[in-house]
Design a protein around this motif. Structure first.
Motif, PDB file in Angstrom:
ATOM      1  N   CYS A  25     -68.723  92.527  70.032  1.00 49.95           N
ATOM      2  CA  CYS A  25     -67.700  91.593  69.994  1.00 49.95           C
ATOM      3  C   CYS A  25     -67.085  91.226  71.275  1.00 49.95           C
ATOM      4  CB  CYS A  25     -66.542  91.924  68.998  1.00 49.95           C
ATOM      5  SG  CYS A  25     -65.095  91.077  69.031  1.00 49.95           S
ATOM      6  N   GLN A  32     -62.060  86.122  68.946  1.00 48.82           N
ATOM      7  CA  GLN A  32     -63.000  87.134  68.977  1.00 48.82           C
ATOM      8  C   GLN A  32     -64.431  86.397  68.363  1.00 48.82           C
ATOM      9  OE1 GLN A  32     -62.066  90.820  66.793  1.00 48.82           O
ATOM     10  NE2 GLN A  32     -59.803  90.719  67.385  1.00 48.82           N
ATOM     11  N   ASN A  49     -66.029  86.427  64.846  1.00 51.25           N
ATOM     12  CA  ASN A  49     -66.344  87.594  64.530  1.00 51.25           C
ATOM     13  C   ASN A  49     -65.385  87.847  62.983  1.00 51.25           C
ATOM     14  OD1 ASN A  49     -66.819  90.177  64.644  1.00 51.25           O
ATOM     15  ND2 ASN A  49     -64.665  90.789  65.695  1.00 51.25           N
ATOM     16  N   LYS A  54     -63.120  88.222  53.257  1.00 50.01           N
ATOM     17  CA  LYS A  54     -61.845  88.852  52.776  1.00 50.01           C
ATOM     18  C   LYS A  54     -61.212  88.953  54.289  1.00 50.01           C
ATOM     19  CE  LYS A  54     -61.995  89.766  48.554  1.00 50.01           C
ATOM     20  NZ  LYS A  54     -61.228  89.977  47.460  1.00 50.01           N
ATOM     21  N   GLN A  55     -61.482  88.094  55.117  1.00 48.80           N
ATOM     22  CA  GLN A  55     -60.486  87.817  56.429  1.00 48.80           C
ATOM     23  C   GLN A  55     -60.972  89.261  57.264  1.00 48.80           C
ATOM     24  OE1 GLN A  55     -59.721  84.959  56.292  1.00 48.80           O
ATOM     25  NE2 GLN A  55     -60.008  84.619  54.458  1.00 48.80           N
ATOM     26  N   GLN A  56     -61.975  89.753  57.246  1.00 50.93           N
ATOM     27  CA  GLN A  56     -62.370  91.182  58.040  1.00 50.93           C
ATOM     28  C   GLN A  56     -62.982  90.711  59.551  1.00 50.93           C
ATOM     29  OE1 GLN A  56     -61.019  94.066  56.804  1.00 50.93           O
ATOM     30  NE2 GLN A  56     -60.435  93.270  55.004  1.00 50.93           N
ATOM     31  N   MET A  57     -62.398  91.385  60.672  1.00 52.48           N
ATOM     32  CA  MET A  57     -62.761  91.021  61.994  1.00 52.48           C
ATOM     33  C   MET A  57     -64.012  92.005  62.151  1.00 52.48           C
ATOM     34  SD  MET A  57     -61.734  88.945  64.237  1.00 52.48           S
ATOM     35  CE  MET A  57     -60.247  87.941  64.304  1.00 52.48           C
ATOM     36  N   VAL A  58     -65.221  91.661  61.539  1.00 49.58           N
ATOM     37  CA  VAL A  58     -66.399  92.545  61.563  1.00 49.58           C
ATOM     38  C   VAL A  58     -67.604  92.030  61.754  1.00 49.58           C
ATOM     39  CG1 VAL A  58     -65.129  94.561  60.258  1.00 49.58           C
ATOM     40  CG2 VAL A  58     -66.290  92.620  59.161  1.00 49.58           C
ATOM     41  N   SER A  60     -69.489  91.170  64.036  1.00 51.40           N
ATOM     42  CA  SER A  60     -70.191  91.687  65.347  1.00 51.40           C
ATOM     43  C   SER A  60     -70.724  93.055  64.820  1.00 51.40           C
ATOM     44  CB  SER A  60     -69.296  91.895  66.288  1.00 51.40           C
ATOM     45  OG  SER A  60     -68.260  92.731  66.135  1.00 51.40           O
ATOM     46  N   ARG A  61     -70.149  93.868  63.841  1.00 47.41           N
ATOM     47  CA  ARG A  61     -70.755  95.130  63.339  1.00 47.41           C
ATOM     48  C   ARG A  61     -71.809  94.995  62.139  1.00 47.41           C
ATOM     49  NH1 ARG A  61     -64.967  98.095  62.974  1.00 47.41           N
ATOM     50  NH2 ARG A  61     -63.694  96.905  64.790  1.00 47.41           N
ATOM     51  N   PHE A  79     -69.009  94.567  55.119  1.00 49.44           N
ATOM     52  CA  PHE A  79     -68.139  94.946  54.002  1.00 49.44           C
ATOM     53  C   PHE A  79     -68.581  94.604  52.678  1.00 49.44           C
ATOM     54  CE2 PHE A  79     -63.358  96.064  55.010  1.00 49.44           C
ATOM     55  CZ  PHE A  79     -63.684  96.353  56.296  1.00 49.44           C
TER      56      PHE A  79
ATOM     57  N   ARG B 548     -73.810 103.466  61.361  1.00 52.92           N
ATOM     58  CA  ARG B 548     -73.986 103.169  62.579  1.00 52.92           C
ATOM     59  C   ARG B 548     -72.767 103.633  63.381  1.00 52.92           C
ATOM     60  NH1 ARG B 548     -73.957  96.676  64.998  1.00 52.92           N
ATOM     61  NH2 ARG B 548     -73.657  97.142  67.040  1.00 52.92           N
ATOM     62  N   TYR B 549     -71.603 103.712  62.910  1.00 54.32           N
ATOM     63  CA  TYR B 549     -70.539 104.217  63.752  1.00 54.32           C
ATOM     64  C   TYR B 549     -69.797 105.382  63.101  1.00 54.32           C
ATOM     65  CZ  TYR B 549     -69.987  99.400  65.518  1.00 54.32           C
ATOM     66  OH  TYR B 549     -70.341  98.237  66.207  1.00 54.32           O
ATOM     67  N   HIS B 803     -64.202  98.141  70.811  1.00 54.90           N
ATOM     68  CA  HIS B 803     -64.198  96.965  69.988  1.00 54.90           C
ATOM     69  C   HIS B 803     -64.639  95.613  70.520  1.00 54.90           C
ATOM     70  CE1 HIS B 803     -62.840  94.220  66.477  1.00 54.90           C
ATOM     71  NE2 HIS B 803     -62.326  93.514  67.523  1.00 54.90           N
ATOM     72  N   PHE B 804     -64.109  95.569  71.789  1.00 49.21           N
ATOM     73  CA  PHE B 804     -64.500  94.367  72.796  1.00 49.21           C
ATOM     74  C   PHE B 804     -65.416  94.921  74.058  1.00 49.21           C
ATOM     75  CE2 PHE B 804     -60.389  92.894  71.394  1.00 49.21           C
ATOM     76  CZ  PHE B 804     -60.377  91.803  70.913  1.00 49.21           C
ATOM     77  N   VAL B 805     -66.866  94.357  73.999  1.00 48.43           N
ATOM     78  CA  VAL B 805     -67.634  94.814  75.019  1.00 48.43           C
ATOM     79  C   VAL B 805     -67.252  94.469  76.469  1.00 48.43           C
ATOM     80  CG1 VAL B 805     -69.833  95.241  74.098  1.00 48.43           C
ATOM     81  CG2 VAL B 805     -69.185  93.072  74.443  1.00 48.43           C
TER      82      VAL B 805
END
Ligand code: SRM
Ligand SMILES: Cc1cc2nc3c(=O)[nH]c(=O)nc-3n(C[C@H](O)[C@H](O)[C@H](O)COP(=O)(O)OP(=O)(O)OC[C@H]3O[C@@H](n4cnc5c(N)ncnc54)[C@H](O)[C@@H]3O)c2cc1C
Ligand code: SF4
Ligand code: FES
Lengths: 116, 828
Positions: A25, A32, A49, A54-58, A60-61, A79, B548-549, B803-805
């Motif tokens: 990210c 983001q 991102n 469900k509005q999750q900032m994820v 990139s993972r 998620f 992964r985490y 979180h941010f690279v």
């Protein structure tokens, strides 16, 4: 006729910041952006991102991969595993979500994202 | 006004009658009286009540079904009297209803022989949900149990006692063989040896002369004066049709019981019908559900101006639930010189098969299958449809060659009229046309045809028909992982192993296509770790997000931190460290259901620091994020508890330490209890160990979650070393053969041959792979590493937890927390 848009290329990060065949990210102001290093295909992608489900900032993972005969590149949200096309941002899991995608350029180990 | 039909009895057949009638006609007012307090339920699957199904799960209809169909239902209100003259019934609660037609579906009750002492406490029958509730309650304080009667139901009841945790279950049968109505002496001997492996002791030729005990049963005395001690007794000595009401009313009944009916199911009064287990047709009581349903069909047909009649019914049976395949079909007992009999016996595997063939060698007349009844459905069809036999009929029962016959191709050769589901009377033709009309999976097919919804015995054949029909249409789909791999998990596991592939890209290049996806990546990751146990962070982007985490993602994008606390034992010093770490990083703390402590709300950036502090204090990763061993719960055991037989905590810790970090198709949980009180809930786990006077009992394949299932006994009274050896084998066998995301319970439910087969593989080493499984497990145990330790000490790996690279020290500003009971919680 070619449509010319005012694209601003922003230095997002370096190629070795993003794991192979995975995402990371980057912060652009208050935005983001998820950047994906699809090294198996030698391609780079970027999307918002935030997962619209469900509005999750994820995103990139999430895990990346391909769908269908045409090998459409995609990312799966960690998620609930909704998948999104990295080309069009369309939700591939049959729902009406749409995510923003950004063009990416890699020059000399630097990753640039095109912001309109 | 509509004519009134009164139905007496709301059992399986009474219900089926109502269902069939309302489907075909609305010309009648229907009034149903039931003696039991609940709506009709599936008695055939009664024993599943002990395996965790609720009364509601077993119910034949939804609670509103009767009202929705305009049926008046009176429960807990038995009919006490019938007045044939005025055509009226009287119920216990005082209702009097006039009828135009009366349908008696009163079923049968358990036959209880008149033995002195039979009235004692601790003596039960096995027929209704109420009976099962009583047995369950009493079994809590019982160590041993006896079932009187070695027939179909008796064996089922005995298995249920074992499932209830009674280790010493005995079956007493007065005939010289088990299941005397269905199988022959040689088959009985084979069955007996299989049952003893399940922990059942069988006593044949035993006539009980009295039930001993002072108030409560303590034993059975036989006429040879020997004594069998027991804490409880379940009687399953046969059934007695419930004809008392009919007898009282003056309807004709048989000398040995049963309401006499003609081929229209009419009793001696033409306005009164009798169906199901209370009806006596041509001197015979049909103690199975399928003929009862056929009788219901006959009456409905009579009432809707058709005139279908009853002409007897095939009594072939396949025993379910007991863990050993047993089946008999057609004419099982006919013998030479009236036919040619072929027998196949394998005492090593515990298989006995007998088929009876017409003297001209053309037709199959009947047979018996013990230990392997895979061919049952096909053989039954061969009898019922008079299919001409191949030139070498022994192929029908010979191992693999026999099995092939029962596969997809075999069923497709049946004629369209062949009856596949006898409970619901569905033919092959209707199943195939339903598939052609889009019902391409079992659930859809059950919904539109009803096939497979009764006893379930035809389900394998129905599945074969679905596959066969699809294949014939050129749309056969194999059970493959995803669009990128044309293999099942087990096939891919073997390919990766044989070709020694160590990373995902190689696997995809060699055996897959495309660029992979969220299904095959974690699956291959799990196989790679199960085989090579390499550090998973080396290939972090093929892992599920949690792997992964190395932490579980939570609402809002934060993570949870779960250090391992083996066996639930923790020192005060370590408790303090957890408190300090949680305080420092503003984490919510909670004791989990798995006997350890979870800290929630960690930013991804903080994870390496948090783990650094925990590892310094001697903690290790708890692998809460992986499909791997979670916890081995323990009870306090003999070190403190006054009932404890062995040191359950030490053993739980030893086992948790052994299997920690091992990756598997789904998560694994264990438990060790110090005595049968079972405070560690070990029987709800993938593997559970309970201390006995002589050692440990090892149970496997239990599950909590949404479909709870009790673990089943794999081995009794074993020492710690043997226990670990069996566990090594069991876990490795599961890891190698299970489908992805399949817990051990579901895996066992799908395993051909079930528990008996598993026991054979693990305990008797029937496949000869015991040593290999142990070696493979030892390799995994020896290559254990704490993933968090590697990350904490490796700056390159630590970098990935940002979180941010492009701003590695900034945390995700969208994470919002609020306070609740003095701790943080995700604001959502
Ligand atoms: C934390 C905890 C609840 C608690 O506060 O007590 C918990 C939390 C979660 N459980 Fe659980 N389970 C927890 C004990 C249990 C138990 C009780 C036990 O282990 O004795 C069960 C029933 C026993 C069993 O598994 O058979 C249990 C049955 C499940 C299931 C259903 C599994 C099944 O086979 O049906 C899931 C869903 C799944 O795994 O697919 C699940 C999934 C989850 C997940 C991973 C859901 C998710 O994807 O976010 C939760 C996240 C854990 C986390 O973030 O750390 N959890 N979960 C418990 C952690 C125990 C531990 O120390 O590791
Ligand atoms: C443990 C077990 C396992 C079985 N397994 C199989 C199997 O694998 N395959 C198979 O085919 N069959 C099996 N059976 C047999 C099967 O359950 C019966 O054949 C079937 O239930 C018969 O249905 P029925 O309606 O005739 O009788 P029941 O289901 O017994 O229903 C009769 C009902 O009528 C009620 N009743 C009686 N008198 C009155 C009255 N005067 N007023 C009101 N109500 C009254 C009773 O309380 C009862 O609820 C099994 C039975 C048991 C107990
Ligand atoms: S299971 Fe038995 S030994 Fe263990 S704590 Fe409970 S009562 Fe004590
Ligand atoms: S939040 Fe992304 S799939 Fe649900």
């Amino acid at each position: 006729m070619e449509v010319l848009e005012d694209v601003q290329w922003v230095l997002a990060c370096y190629t070795d910041d993003v794991p192979e065949n995975g995402g990371a990210c980057v912060k652009h102001g208050s935005e983001q952006i998820a950047v994906y290093n699809f090294s198996r295909r030698g391609e780079w992608y970027a999307t918002q991102n935030l997962c619209p489900h469900k509005q999750q900032m994820v995103l990139s993972r999430g895990m990346i991969g391909s769908a269908g005969e045409a090998c459409e590149p995609k990312v799966a949200c960690p998620f609930h595993k909704k998948t999104f096309s990295l080309l069009s941002g369309e939700c591939l899991s049959g729902e009406d979500y749409q995510i923003k995608t950004y063009p990416v350029r890699v020059i000399d180990g630097k990753v640039y994202i095109g912001i309109v | 006004m509509k004519p009134t039909i009164v139905v007496v009895g709301n059992g399986m057949v009474g219900y089926k009658f109502c269902e069939k009638l309302v489907a075909r006609s609305n010309a009648y007012r229907i009034v149903v009286f039931g003696e039991e307090p609940r709506r009709a339920y599936d008695r055939v699957h009664l024993s599943e009540y002990f395996a965790g199904k609720s009364a509601e799960d077993l119910s034949m209809s939804s609670s509103s079904w009767y009202a929705d169909n305009g049926i008046e239902l009176h429960l807990s209100d038995p009919v006490q009297e019938i007045n044939l003259e005025v055509k009226a019934i009287h119920s216990l609660s005082g209702k009097i209803i006039n009828y135009d037609y009366l349908v008696l579906a009163t079923g049968s009750g358990a036959f209880v022989p008149d033995i002195p002492g039979i009235e004692k406490q601790g003596v039960f029958v096995y027929r209704t949900i109420d009976d099962l509730d009583k047995i369950k309650e009493y079994a809590v304080n019982a160590k041993s149990g006896v079932v009187m009667g070695g027939g179909l139901l008796g064996l089922e009841a005995a298995k249920a006692l074992i499932d209830l945790g009674i280790n010493n279950a005995d079956v007493v049968e007065f005939a010289p063989r088990l299941m005397p109505r269905q199988i022959d002496t040689a088959g009985s001997a084979m069955l007996q040896s299989k049952l003893s492996q399940l922990g059942l002791s069988i006593h044949l030729n035993k006539i009980t002369s009295s039930i001993e005990g002072d108030g409560c049963v303590t034993g059975l005395r036989f006429n040879d004066d020997s004594l069998l001690e027991t804490d409880m007794l379940v009687i399953s000595a046969g059934i007695r049709p419930r004809d008392e009401l009919a007898r009282l009313a003056g309807l004709q009944v048989g000398t040995r019981g049963g309401i006499v009916v003609n081929e229209k199911m009419q009793t001696s009064d033409p306005a009164v019908f009798a169906i199901g287990e209370c009806a006596l047709y041509e001197g015979m009581i049909y103690g199975l559900v399928a003929p009862g349903y056929e009788m219901a069909e006959v009456v409905v047909s009579q009432l809707t101006a058709n005139d279908k009649t009853f002409n007897g019914f095939d009594m072939s049976t396949k025993l379910k639930l007991i863990g050993v395949d047993v089946a008999s079909f057609g004419d099982a007992f006919i013998s030479e010189p009236d036919c040619r009999t072929l027998v196949f016996e394998d005492t090593h595997k515990g298989v006995y098969k007998r088929i009876n063939i017409s003297n001209d060698g053309k037709y199959l007349l009947g047979g018996i299958l013990i230990g392997d009844a895979a061919a049952y459905n096909m053989l039954l069809q061969t009898v019922n449809n008079k299919i001409v036999l191949p030139p070498d009929p022994e192929d029908l029962i010979l191992g693999a060659r026999g099995a092939e016959q029962s596969g997809g191709a075999g069923v497709m050769n049946l004629p369209d009229e062949a009856l596949i589901c006898s409970c619901e009377a569905v033919s092959k033709g209707s199943i195939c046309s339903a598939v052609n009309n889009g019902a391409v999976n079992l659930d859809a097919l059950k919904k539109c045809t009803g096939a497979g919804t009764g006893c379930g015995g035809c389900v394998p054949m129905v599945k074969d028909l679905i596959a066969g029909t699809l294949k014939a249409n050129g749309q056969y789909v194999k059970n493959v992982i995803c669009e990128h791999f044309d293999y099942s998990r087990q096939e891919l596991f073997d390919l990766i192993k044989v070709n020694k592939l160590k990373n995902y890209d190689l696997v995809l290049d060699h055996h897959g296509k495309g660029d992979g996806c969220e299904v095959c990546k974690p699956l291959v990751a799990s196989i790679l770790s199960s085989l090579w146990n390499d550090l998973i962070v080396k290939q972090d982007t093929i892992q599920d997000s949690n792997d992964r985490y190395l932490a579980n993602i939570q609402k809002g994008g934060t993570y949870s931190v779960v250090p391992r606390i083996p066996g639930g034992e923790i020192t005060p010093e370590k408790l303090i460290v957890i408190g300090q770490v949680a305080q420092k990083y503003n984490l919510y703390t909670k004791i989990t259901g798995g006997q350890r402590i979870d800290m929630f709300g960690a930013h991804v950036n903080d994870l390496p620091d948090i783990w650094g502090e925990l590892i310094n204090a001697g903690f290790e990763s708890g692998h809460a994020y992986g499909k791997s061993l979670r916890t081995v719960k323990s009870c306090v055991g003999s070190t403190w508890c006054r009932f404890g037989l062995h040191d359950s905590v030490s053993f739980a810790i030893e086992i948790e330490e052994r299997y920690k970090g091992v990756r598997s198709p789904h998560k694994l949980k264990g438990g060790v209890s110090g005595c049968i009180r079972e405070c560690a809930e070990a029987q709800g786990k993938d593997f559970g160990i309970i201390a006995t006077e002589k050692g440990w009992n090892l149970y496997v394949c239990g599950n909590g979650g949404s479909k709870p299932q009790h673990a089943q006994l794999l081995a009794a009274d074993i020492d710690s070393k043997t226990c670990i050896r069996y566990l090594d084998r069991f876990l490795m066998f599961y890891i190698k053969t299970a489908d992805p995301l399949t817990r051990t319970a579901t895996w066992l439910n799908k395993l051909d041959g079930g528990m008996a087969y598993l026991k054979n593989v693990i305990v008797n080493d029937s496949l000869g792979i015991g040593d290999q499984l142990e070696e493979e497990m030892q390799l995994l145990v020896d290559s254990f590493h704490c993933e968090w330790k590697e990350v904490v000490n490796n700056p390159e790996l630590r970098k990935r937890f940002a979180h941010f690279v492009n701003a590695p020290h900034e945390k995700d500003p969208t994470v919002k927390l609020e306070t609740m009971r003095e701790q943080v919680k995700a604001a959502w």
